[in-house]
Write a protein that holds these residues in place. Structure first.
Motif, PDB file in Angstrom:
ATOM      1  N   GLY A 219       0.740  -0.826   0.116  1.00 29.64           N
ATOM      2  CA  GLY A 219       0.205   0.147  -0.145  1.00 29.64           C
ATOM      3  C   GLY A 219       0.936   1.045   0.137  1.00 29.64           C
ATOM      4  O   GLY A 219       2.205   1.232  -0.057  1.00 29.64           O
ATOM      5  N   GLY A 220       1.170   2.458  -0.104  1.00 26.71           N
ATOM      6  CA  GLY A 220       0.766   3.752   0.024  1.00 26.71           C
ATOM      7  C   GLY A 220       1.363   4.352  -1.084  1.00 26.71           C
ATOM      8  O   GLY A 220       1.801   5.294  -1.478  1.00 26.71           O
ATOM      9  N   ARG A 221       0.870   3.867  -2.701  1.00 22.58           N
ATOM     10  CA  ARG A 221       0.888   4.413  -3.892  1.00 22.58           C
ATOM     11  C   ARG A 221      -0.064   3.568  -4.350  1.00 22.58           C
ATOM     12  O   ARG A 221      -0.906   2.559  -4.185  1.00 22.58           O
ATOM     13  N   LEU A 222      -0.166   5.235  -5.530  1.00 20.10           N
ATOM     14  CA  LEU A 222      -1.502   3.980  -5.981  1.00 20.10           C
ATOM     15  C   LEU A 222      -1.321   3.534  -7.662  1.00 20.10           C
ATOM     16  O   LEU A 222      -2.507   2.026  -7.805  1.00 20.10           O
ATOM     17  N   ALA A 546      -7.567   6.078  -5.408  1.00 19.77           N
ATOM     18  CA  ALA A 546      -7.126   4.789  -6.671  1.00 19.77           C
ATOM     19  C   ALA A 546      -8.002   3.559  -7.145  1.00 19.77           C
ATOM     20  O   ALA A 546      -7.667   3.419  -6.098  1.00 19.77           O
ATOM     21  N   ASP A 547      -9.266   3.986  -7.898  1.00 19.80           N
ATOM     22  CA  ASP A 547     -10.219   2.406  -8.108  1.00 19.80           C
ATOM     23  C   ASP A 547      -9.275   2.379  -9.933  1.00 19.80           C
ATOM     24  O   ASP A 547      -9.559   2.709 -10.474  1.00 19.80           O
ATOM     25  N   GLN A 548      -8.789   0.470  -9.277  1.00 22.10           N
ATOM     26  CA  GLN A 548      -8.951   0.280 -10.887  1.00 22.10           C
ATOM     27  C   GLN A 548      -9.231  -1.149 -11.082  1.00 22.10           C
ATOM     28  O   GLN A 548      -9.353  -2.221  -9.804  1.00 22.10           O
ATOM     29  N   LYS A 571      -8.984   2.919 -14.857  1.00 20.63           N
ATOM     30  CA  LYS A 571      -8.358   3.844 -13.654  1.00 20.63           C
ATOM     31  C   LYS A 571      -9.208   4.817 -13.875  1.00 20.63           C
ATOM     32  O   LYS A 571      -8.822   6.006 -14.425  1.00 20.63           O
ATOM     33  N   TRP A 572      -9.687   4.775 -11.974  1.00 18.19           N
ATOM     34  CA  TRP A 572     -10.234   6.541 -12.464  1.00 18.19           C
ATOM     35  C   TRP A 572      -9.016   7.386 -10.685  1.00 18.19           C
ATOM     36  O   TRP A 572      -9.932   6.048 -10.089  1.00 18.19           O
ATOM     37  N   MET A 573      -9.105   8.071 -10.858  1.00 20.30           N
ATOM     38  CA  MET A 573      -8.459   8.636  -9.752  1.00 20.30           C
ATOM     39  C   MET A 573      -8.913  10.093  -9.004  1.00 20.30           C
ATOM     40  O   MET A 573      -9.766  10.831  -9.725  1.00 20.30           O
ATOM     41  N   GLN A 574      -8.883  10.512  -7.823  1.00 19.90           N
ATOM     42  CA  GLN A 574      -9.120  11.577  -7.175  1.00 19.90           C
ATOM     43  C   GLN A 574      -7.990  11.750  -6.700  1.00 19.90           C
ATOM     44  O   GLN A 574      -6.882  11.527  -5.961  1.00 19.90           O
TER      45      GLN A 574
END
Length: 773
Positions: A219-222, A546-548, A571-574
């Motif tokens: 974890g910790g990165r997109l 990020a959701d992928q 992938k969509w990113m906030q």
């Protein structure tokens, strides 16, 4: 409380599905290299008689599998090693360790699986492994073996460009890749301003990259995780190997401390480009400094059958100096102390204490104008991971806590200097996570890997913390004392990967992953620089999310000689970050006032065809993709191309074993030019020409393409001594690929604007002598 309920339900499901009236016993052990004693990561353990009975060794060479009582044919396999086949009677818990002997000749190509059809059977998707032993077959710049440059030949992983070791994964930015060296994060993985990576391949044992569907322990990165493991050291014999090239040399020494119980490994590398400056025809170049060095070291102690200690470290430094007028140096230091413990036949534990430090210093030594600028990012990290084997389940769970300290910038100067000392306030934060995951062999055809990661971040005092409105105006300032929580965030990150296997050679896979990121790279350039700085999530800057989702088809044919895969992703990113026009990051006390926040999206298809065995092998990778950003304050709120958006990306790799001693290889790469912002007009202001820019990244840089070639001549085989010569040509047809673009008035016609293109490399030959004894 909600997470506890979810975790409890998850474990309840696991145990419910695992219920069985049969007697269940466990088989566990460690698999090592028979010559060196190195643990083998990802070795395959397969038992006949029950189709779904199989597992692989973890990152520490350990495996555990639970089976009903019975008689099985056990097969231990690993790419490049002779298999072990043994019949076992499993009527009690059994511990068996295995040592595999290397095969006489390696034929596999660089990207390889742990077994012939692992790409089909493994539920994880978007994961690639790199066989470090074969990196020498890939032609690279200056003949220096480079892990990062080789990874960038895979679909979905795009290079940041010439003179840069950064990379983009599925539309993500450079800082959205987590790079781990023996579990320690590396914040700037480049030497010589990006011409080389920090990873000396002689010291590396295993490389795995996750570009989608990453397991919950990360974890910790997109965008991706690059997990690199160093060699443990030869437990049986003393050996030395290295190489001498045109601009750098390297040496590795390893051997036992106590035979079969403990060992060490030390590997060093240094360039000597600065040595040639002393003979430069231009006397102004003499006395300048330009070099890097790095040192990898590791030792391990097997205390008993259940406990092993490991201590590893990396130390790297770059130095650049101009005639005692200007100095610039930067470097990484990492250290990992790890304790591996086997609690029982089914439960394995790994405890790690990790230190990571990245810093740089810029020094101007001109009298009357001298100053020094320094910056540091430092981490202390505690990880506790468990692995539990339960029937057809491989359960992992653990915790992680990281304390970040960032010194964004400190300016010091002498009393006689015209430069005033200054300091941007330090920032501290604690990042914690708890996770649980399960890889479940639900049936002969269906595998499921699922998990949850609960991550939190707390920004800590002491210092003044400001708040800004959407226009960058300060609206509040509050002082917090040391250790006081300024702002905190909590995020739940579900992970899910599933595969359905039609037969031994065909499968489909799907995945969904959510990731969050609380460290954000601040850079005025479009690629990594040693002077880049990081900021932490705060009351202004929220965690990036990020959701992928991804779906893939995987197929092998001709007895697993050929491998094909097709993966599509979205992938969509906030909370993505951009800068206001004119932002200057150096010494900026209020950098967050200059930041803009918006959304991102990336989607594409990746095609991969690989020939794995035979005298001629290689692969073709193709990516068709789109990457966009949307900010209310940019481009009138409309979606625009991200800088790293490239429509087409192609890589071709061929490796030919021409004879017992000669190996020939070649690579060809092509990609659409980066998205750029170009002027659409100009006007005069006070006698100065000012260019007018409209839409962000609405134009394209010229396309990039390059052909490389290399040839390796193996020396005559000897019992104690081996050597080889590697010859290479980088950029065979001397393509002038654009490194940077600038715009200026045409001096012959002021009404016209001319584009100045700068190329970094032409054709570059190389030669390296490698040895081992």
């Amino acid at each position: 409380m909600c997470f506890k309920n979810i975790a409890f339900t998850l474990f309840l499901l696991i145990f419910t599905f695992s219920a069985s009236a049969q007697k269940i016993y466990s088989l566990n052990g460690v698999i090592t290299d028979g010559q060196t004693g190195e643990t083998l990561i990802g070795a395959s353990v397969k038992l006949s008689g029950i189709k779904q009975a199989g597992t692989t060794t973890n990152a520490y060479g350990y495996f555990s599998i639970s089976l009903p009582q019975g008689t099985y044919d056990l097969a231990i396999t690993y790419v490049g090693y002779k298999p072990i086949i043994r019949k076992i009677d499993l009527n009690t818990n059994l511990k068996l360790d295995f040592s595999l002997e290397p095969a006489a000749q390696l034929e596999e190509i660089v990207v390889s699986s742990v077994k012939r059809n692992d790409n089909v059977t493994n539920p994880q998707m978007g994961v690639e492994k790199l066989d470090v032993k074969d990196i020498k077959s890939i032609p690279v710049l200056f003949g220096e073996r480079d892990i990062l440059k080789t990874l960038q030949l895979l679909p979905g992983i795009k290079p940041a460009g010439d003179g840069n070791s950064g990379f983009y994964v599925r539309g993500g930015a450079i800082d959205q890749n987590l790079i781990l060296l023996d579990e320690a994060p590396v914040y700037n993985a480049s030497h010589l301003l990006g011409f080389f990576s920090t990873f000396n391949s002689d010291a590396i044992k295993d490389v795995t990259v996750y570009k989608g569907g990453m397991p919950a322990q990360y974890g910790g990165r997109l965008s991706s995780v690059l997990d690199i493991r160093m060699n443990d050291g030869n437990k049986n014999n003393f050996t030395a190997e290295g190489g001498i090239g045109l601009i750098s040399s390297r040496l590795k020494v390893e051997g036992p401390i106590q035979k079969e119980k403990s060992s060490f490994m030390i590997s060093g590398r240094r360039t000597y480009a600065d040595a040639f400056l002393a003979f430069a025809p231009d006397t102004s170049l003499r006395g300048n400094t330009l070099f890097f060095y790095d040192l990898n070291a590791k030792t391990n102690f097997k205390l008993n059958d259940k406990n092993t200690l490991y201590l590893s470290g990396y130390f790297g430094r770059d130095k650049l100096g101009l005639n005692q007028a200007f100095g610039f140096d930067w470097g990484n230091t990492t250290a990992t102390l790890r304790w591996s413990h086997i609690f029982s036949n089914r439960l394995f534990s790994n405890t790690s204490f990790i230190y990571s430090n990245y810093d740089y210093v810029i020094e101007n030594q001109l009298e009357g104008n001298d100053f020094k600028v320094s910056s540091i990012i430092r981490d202390f990290n505690l990880k506790q991971d468990f692995q539990y084997a339960l029937n057809n389940h491989d359960i992992r769970f653990g915790i992680n806590a990281i304390h970040h300290t960032i010194e964004p910038g400190r300016i010091t100067a002498s009393e006689n200097s015209s430069v005033n000392p200054a300091m941007v306030e330090n920032r501290r934060g604690i990042e914690t996570a708890i996770y649980v995951s399960d890889e479940w062999k639900a049936s002969d055809n269906f595998n499921l890997a699922y998990g949850l990661r609960l991550s939190s971040f707390a920004l800590l005092g002491a210092g003044n913390f400001k708040e800004y409105d959407s226009d960058g105006n300060e609206i509040n300032s509050t002082f917090y004392s040391a250790g006081e929580v300024v702002q905190s965030y909590l995020n739940l990150e579900p992970r899910l990967s599933a595969s359905y296997q039609f037969n031994e050679t065909k499968s489909v896979k799907g995945s969904y992953t959510r990731n969050t990121q609380n460290l954000h790279l601040m850079s005025n350039s479009t690629a990594t620089s040693p002077t880049d700085i990081y900021i932490l999530s705060s009351n202004n800057t929220r965690p990036e999310i990020a959701d992928q989702v991804a779906l893939g088809y995987f197929s092998n044919f001709k007895d697993n000689t050929y491998e094909f895969s097709a993966e599509v992703y979205y992938k969509w990113m906030q909370n993505q970050i951009e800068y206001r026009n004119g932002t200057d990051l150096r010494g900026n006390q209020n950098v967050e006032a200059d930041l803009l926040y918006g959304d991102g999206r990336a989607y594409g298809i990746e095609l991969f065809l690989k020939k794995r065995f035979g005298d001629f092998n290689g692969w073709i990778g193709y990516t068709l993709s789109k990457t966009e950003r949307q900010f209310n304050q940019i481009n009138n709120g409309k979606w625009f191309n991200a800088f790293q958006d490239r429509t087409h990306d192609i890589s071709l790799v061929g490796i030919y074993k021409a004879s017992k001693r000669w190996t020939l290889s070649s690579t060809f790469v092509y990609n659409t030019g980066n998205a750029i912002t170009a002027p659409e007009g100009k006007y005069q202001l006070g006698g100065t020409t000012v260019f007018y820019y409209s839409e962000r990244n609405a134009y394209r840089a010229p396309d990039y393409h390059r052909l490389d070639f290399s040839a390796t001549l193996e020396g005559k085989p000897g019992k104690k001594y081996q050597s080889s010569w590697s010859f290479g040509i980088y950029n065979v047809y001397n393509r002038k690929n654009v490194f940077s673009l600038s715009y200026e008035e045409n001096p012959n016609n002021p009404a016209q604007t001319q584009v100045i293109k700068t190329a970094l490399f032409g054709v570059i030959p190389s030669v390296t002598w490698n040895f081992k004894f």
